[in-house]
Structures are given as C-alpha cells and as structure tokens.
Design an enzyme around this catalytic site. Sequence first.
Site, short mmCIF file in Angstrom:
data_model
loop_
_atom_site.label_atom_id
_atom_site.label_comp_id
_atom_site.label_asym_id
_atom_site.label_seq_id
_atom_site.Cartn_x
_atom_site.Cartn_y
_atom_site.Cartn_z
N HIS A 97 -7.52 -10.40 3.94
CA HIS A 97 -7.75 -9.05 4.49
C HIS A 97 -8.75 -8.30 3.62
CE1 HIS A 97 -3.98 -8.42 7.22
NE2 HIS A 97 -4.69 -9.46 7.54
N TYR A 225 -0.45 1.55 6.91
CA TYR A 225 0.52 2.37 6.19
C TYR A 225 0.52 3.73 6.88
CZ TYR A 225 0.33 -1.04 2.35
OH TYR A 225 0.40 -2.19 1.59
N PRO A 317 7.81 -0.60 -3.34
CA PRO A 317 6.95 -1.61 -2.72
C PRO A 317 5.67 -1.08 -2.08
CG PRO A 317 8.93 -1.25 -1.41
CD PRO A 317 9.11 -0.47 -2.66
N LYS A 321 2.74 -4.23 -5.30
CA LYS A 321 2.36 -4.61 -6.67
C LYS A 321 3.36 -5.51 -7.40
CE LYS A 321 -1.52 -2.75 -6.80
NZ LYS A 321 -2.19 -3.79 -6.05
N TYR A 408 -5.56 -1.19 -5.08
CA TYR A 408 -4.87 -2.04 -4.11
C TYR A 408 -5.25 -3.52 -4.27
CZ TYR A 408 -2.49 -3.23 0.21
OH TYR A 408 -1.62 -3.77 1.13
#
Length: 415
Positions: A97, A225, A317, A321, A408
Amino acid sequence: MWRRVFDQRVLDLPDALQYLGNMNRLRTQVGIIGSGPAGLLLSHLLAQRGIESIILERQSRAHVEARIRAGVLEQGTVDLLRQLGLGERMDREGIVHEGFSMAFSGRKERIDMHKLTGKSVMIYGQTELTKDLINARLAAGGAIHYECPVLAVEEYQSSQPRIIYEQEGQRKELVCDFVAGCDGYHGAARKSVAQNRMQLFEKVYPFGWLGILADVPPVDHELIYASHERGFALCSMRSHTRSRYYVQCSLDDRVENWTDDAFWDELRRRLPPECAEKLVTGPRLEMSIAPLRSFVVEPMRFGNLFLAGDAAHIVPPTGAKGLNLAVSDVYYLARALAAFYGEKRSDLLDRYSEVALRRVWKAVRFSWWYTMLMHRFDDDQISHRLQVAELEYVASSEAAQTVMAENYVGLAFDD
Ligand code: FAD
Ligand code: DHB
C-alpha cells in the site's frame, strides 16, 4: 532411558538423582521466552549469526498460529524479513500500500505515503507472518518448545541466568548466557524483576476496539481511518477477499452484545456515504474486543535479562506500530548479542535499552497522537471540534501529511 541406565547398572543413588536433574535442565546461549513475532524473529536473527537459542512458549503451536492481531508491516520490517530470506510468501501474497485515507465530516482524504516519503507498507497478517517464521525456524532445526509456560527468570544478574518453566506438569529449567523476555504484556519475564528496579509509564484509554474478520472484499483498495461523532472506525484487510474492520466501543462492551448485522450497521454509520454504499457485509470469521493502552517500562535490560516487544511496551493499535516495534527491538538486541559473541564487545548490550527506547517513545508518541485525533472522547465538548480542525489542517497541508506519512511507514532504525 531408565532401562538403559539400570541395565548398565552404572548409577548409584546420588548419580541417579543428578541424572534425573539433568533431564530437567537444558542449556543454550540465548533463552527466549515467547514465540510471538519478537521471539521468533530474534531466534532467526541469532541463527543467522551462528548464535544458539531455544524458545519456550506457553501456548500450543495451533493457538499461536491462529491469533488474529496486526495487519500492517512497515517498510523497515519488510526489508528485514526479505534480508533474512523470510519474505517469499509475504511478497507473493501480501499487498503493498502506497497510501491510506482519513475520513471525517463525510469526506475522505488520501495520504500519499509513497509520494511524500518514497516508502510504502505491506498488508500481511501477523498470523501469516507467524506461520512463516515458525515453519522456517523449525525447517532450519531451530528449537521451539510449545506448551511450556515460563514461571520465572532467576539469577538474571549472574552470568548463568535460569528460566524456570513447566512441561507436561514437570518443573524444568533452561540455563543460558542471556534471557530475552519476548512474552508480551502479561508474560513472566518482566514480572521476575522487582518493581522498584523499573519505572512504568502507562495510559489506559477509556474505550476499546471491536474487530470483525470476514470473507468479503474490502470497501476500498487502501485502509480508511474514520473519525466520526459516533466513534472511530477502521477499514482494513488481509487480502482482496478478506476484510478486517474495527469500531471504537465502550470498555465494558462484550462481543456477545453484537450480532453481525449490528456491527455492519454501526460501521456503515461511521463511514462517509461514498464508502458506506459500497460496503459488502458477510458472516464473521472472528470477532473480538481489544482494550487500548500506552505502556512503557524503563529500562528494557536487567542484568542479563532483556525485554523486547509487547513485554516492554504497548501502543494503542491506531498507528499499527506494535508488531513493528517488536521487530526493531529484536534487531537491536540481535546486533548487540552478535557483537558480544563475535567480537567480545558488550557496549551494544549496554546501549540496547537506550537505543530501543528512543525508537519506542517516538512510536508511542505517534500512536497516542493518532489515537487522540481519531477517537471520540466523552469528557468535554470542545474535543471533537478540535479534532475536526486538526484533520482539516492535515488534509490541507503537505507538511502535516509528510509528518504523518513518515511516522506511518516507520522511522529509521538507529545506528
Ligand atoms: P506477542 O505477540 O504477544 O507474543 C508473546 C508470546 O509470549 C505469546 O505467544 C504468548 O503466548 C507467549 N507467552 C506469554 N507469557 C508466557 C509465559 N509465561 N511463558 C511462555 N510464553 C509466554 N501491530 C502492528 O505493528 N501493526 C498492526 O496493524 C497491529 N494491529 C493490531 C491490532 C490489534 C487488534 C491488536 C490487539 C494488536 C495489534 N498490533 C499491531 C500489535 C501487535 O499484535 C503486537 O504488538 C505484537 O503481537 C507484539 O509481538 P510480541 O512478540 O512482542 O508479543
Ligand atoms: C490493522 C490494525 C491496526 O491497528 C491498524 O492501524 C491498521 C490495520 C489490522 O488489523 O488490519
């Protein structure tokens, strides 16, 4: 064994007792507690450098391989797995991704990680990674003892630490040069150290994540998200045909309170209309609730006992990570142990805790920040307005998106 011993009639009683004692005692260079990602990867990294290890795991192999956990591997994790020759199935079945989306106020904004950082992440379930690590370790002759709960680590300040464990109801011990406590938040390694020798930092969030796994195509080709007045939601996946979704739930909620339909309805409500319309639903393969916490223990070393992964730190979560931090910990630890055995240097062992914690705290910060930005807090009226303002700022600022993307995809491993 007994027959051989008695047939040869070589043992008197004290010798026989010693013989029995030895049957209950193993020896290795590095004793590893826990066969989660941290313990398994550490044993691979050590084997690559010719260092012997034995893993003791409380659960059965089937149990370990079936636990549904993480799904996102950082670029650094992916690179390390490839370097170790452990990335073949991941590269075949995982999905790269290059971006993810943040949804709020009925809109969806994409963060182009690849454009902003040149890096990407890999969608590959922790269950699959765990199976790969176990298969490869066993194929290489590695020792993993399942259904061997560790009770305590003794003499960890000495040069001969001992791991006390049970196997088939018998008390046994593993004597080693070093112990790696890779046994997660509830493990025995950290609990073997007196509380006054460590400092604990902890923040418990006032909500959990209710997750569903289902064989339905993901609602989008990348992760979403979503921040919503009803609470956070996450659309993730394991493959093009298997989806993983989460909704924020209250801490006292129970899986038994949720039908599949109730879950899908709640998820739909929290997504922008363009996504909600496309949501494909189906029966659950699994449903579970995870509480959210930030937790760090300092230091991560006590004599010859080293903590790694969830045994030393937990992150909520939201930033994906936890597994990736377990990987960077054992990377540092294996490097330090290799310098000790190969070059008789102990400076890297001495610096392990400091180096690992530097990266840990940055991930703790990012996970905390992302959690605070995306979840609904009931404590004051202003927080949702502030969240929307910050989300709008991130959506409008390439600088802010770069900060997000850098964190990220994963920060660099320190030298
Ligand atoms: P664990 O995986 O917990 O392994 C510890 C092992 O030790 C276990 O096998 C346990 O059985 C064993 N053990 C415990 N006690 C003993 C004992 N006394 N004796 C012997 N063995 C023992 N992380 C990410 O990076 N990306 C994500 O996308 C992500 N998503 C997540 C989603 C959810 C819902 C959850 C709950 C977690 C998520 N995580 C994610 C976090 C990630 O799953 C963990 O950080 C990771 O499993 C840590 O690995 P570990 O090896 O340190 O610990
Ligand atoms: C998943 C879990 C996460 O915490 C996250 O941030 C992204 C994906 C998952 O389980 O797929």
